[in-house]
Design an enzyme around this catalytic site. Sequence first.
Site, PDB file in Angstrom:
ATOM      1  N   GLY A 111      43.127  49.995  44.398  1.00 32.82           N
ATOM      2  CA  GLY A 111      43.702  48.751  44.888  1.00 32.82           C
ATOM      3  C   GLY A 111      44.851  48.350  43.992  1.00 32.82           C
ATOM      4  N   GLN A 151      50.667  42.746  40.040  1.00 43.22           N
ATOM      5  CA  GLN A 151      50.598  43.906  39.166  1.00 43.22           C
ATOM      6  C   GLN A 151      51.888  44.715  39.164  1.00 43.22           C
ATOM      7  OE1 GLN A 151      46.530  45.128  40.853  1.00 43.22           O
ATOM      8  NE2 GLN A 151      46.426  45.828  38.726  1.00 43.22           N
ATOM      9  N   CYS A 200      40.779  48.135  35.474  1.00 37.34           N
ATOM     10  CA  CYS A 200      41.968  47.503  36.040  1.00 37.34           C
ATOM     11  C   CYS A 200      43.210  48.230  35.544  1.00 37.34           C
ATOM     12  CB  CYS A 200      42.020  46.032  35.643  1.00 37.34           C
ATOM     13  SG  CYS A 200      43.443  45.145  36.330  1.00 37.34           S
ATOM     14  N   LEU A 201      44.115  48.529  36.451  1.00 44.59           N
ATOM     15  CA  LEU A 201      45.362  49.187  36.078  1.00 44.59           C
ATOM     16  C   LEU A 201      46.190  48.342  35.124  1.00 44.59           C
ATOM     17  CD1 LEU A 201      46.326  50.511  39.609  1.00 44.59           C
ATOM     18  CD2 LEU A 201      45.483  51.880  37.695  1.00 44.59           C
ATOM     19  N   HIS A 224      38.137  41.752  43.391  1.00 46.63           N
ATOM     20  CA  HIS A 224      39.031  42.047  42.273  1.00 46.63           C
ATOM     21  C   HIS A 224      40.482  41.768  42.661  1.00 46.63           C
ATOM     22  CE1 HIS A 224      40.045  44.728  38.681  1.00 46.63           C
ATOM     23  NE2 HIS A 224      41.218  44.601  39.287  1.00 46.63           N
ATOM     24  N   GLU A 225      40.897  42.252  43.840  1.00 49.40           N
ATOM     25  CA  GLU A 225      42.296  42.089  44.248  1.00 49.40           C
ATOM     26  C   GLU A 225      42.633  40.640  44.563  1.00 49.40           C
ATOM     27  OE1 GLU A 225      44.154  44.482  43.597  1.00 49.40           O
ATOM     28  OE2 GLU A 225      42.534  45.900  43.320  1.00 49.40           O
ATOM     29  N   HIS A 262      43.355  38.735  41.450  1.00 53.87           N
ATOM     30  CA  HIS A 262      44.718  38.934  40.940  1.00 53.87           C
ATOM     31  C   HIS A 262      45.681  37.910  41.542  1.00 53.87           C
ATOM     32  CE1 HIS A 262      44.822  42.341  38.259  1.00 53.87           C
ATOM     33  NE2 HIS A 262      44.155  43.118  39.100  1.00 53.87           N
TER      34      HIS A 262
END
Length: 199
Positions: A49, A54, A92-93, A134-135, A138
């Site tokens: 995702g 991000q 997480c990226l 999670h997304e 963000h």
Amino acid sequence: MSILTIRTVPDPVLRSKTTLVDSSRYGSTGLRRLIDSMHETMDAVEGVGLAAPQVGMSHALFVFNLENRQGHVINPVIQTWGPPQHEPKEGCLSVPELYYTPPRAQYAKVHGVNFEGRPVAYEGEGLFARMLQHEVDHLEGLLFVDRLEDAEFRQARRAMASRSFVEATKRVNVARSAEISSIFGTGPSDRQAPSKGRS
């Protein structure tokens, strides 16, 4: 399409609440290009995702590719239900090389629109539900480490303040830059393999 730079902590864009995508942009070439580039970026680092903050964009938008389902949601609204789950681990990226188990609802459903303005909805449990939560976090300026509790929360804060985390973040960013260069044929041929399962 193009590969975008993934922002990592402490970039302030990750802590800012996004704004809704104006309906006048639905169907625009620019919006479609952003979504395609986000998908390409996510795939390049083998994420599951990726939210607009991000990649430095303050838009209420995310893309995903998980469990044979791929898509994007603009201006998402989320519903969650079921008992809190602490597995599987999350990464997480934007918070490289740290993995924890924040409590997440067992089930989640997100509805919004696609780039053409048509209604879309995605629902799942377990890992898929975790990804949706999670997304959407963000888009509210929240990171997965903010959801941690007690000892794990303290452990994450110590880890993020450590020199090893700063060095890991630099290393990951350098590796991603090499990945981008390699994709465009201008970088080293022996690029580092990206990690899997992060968003």
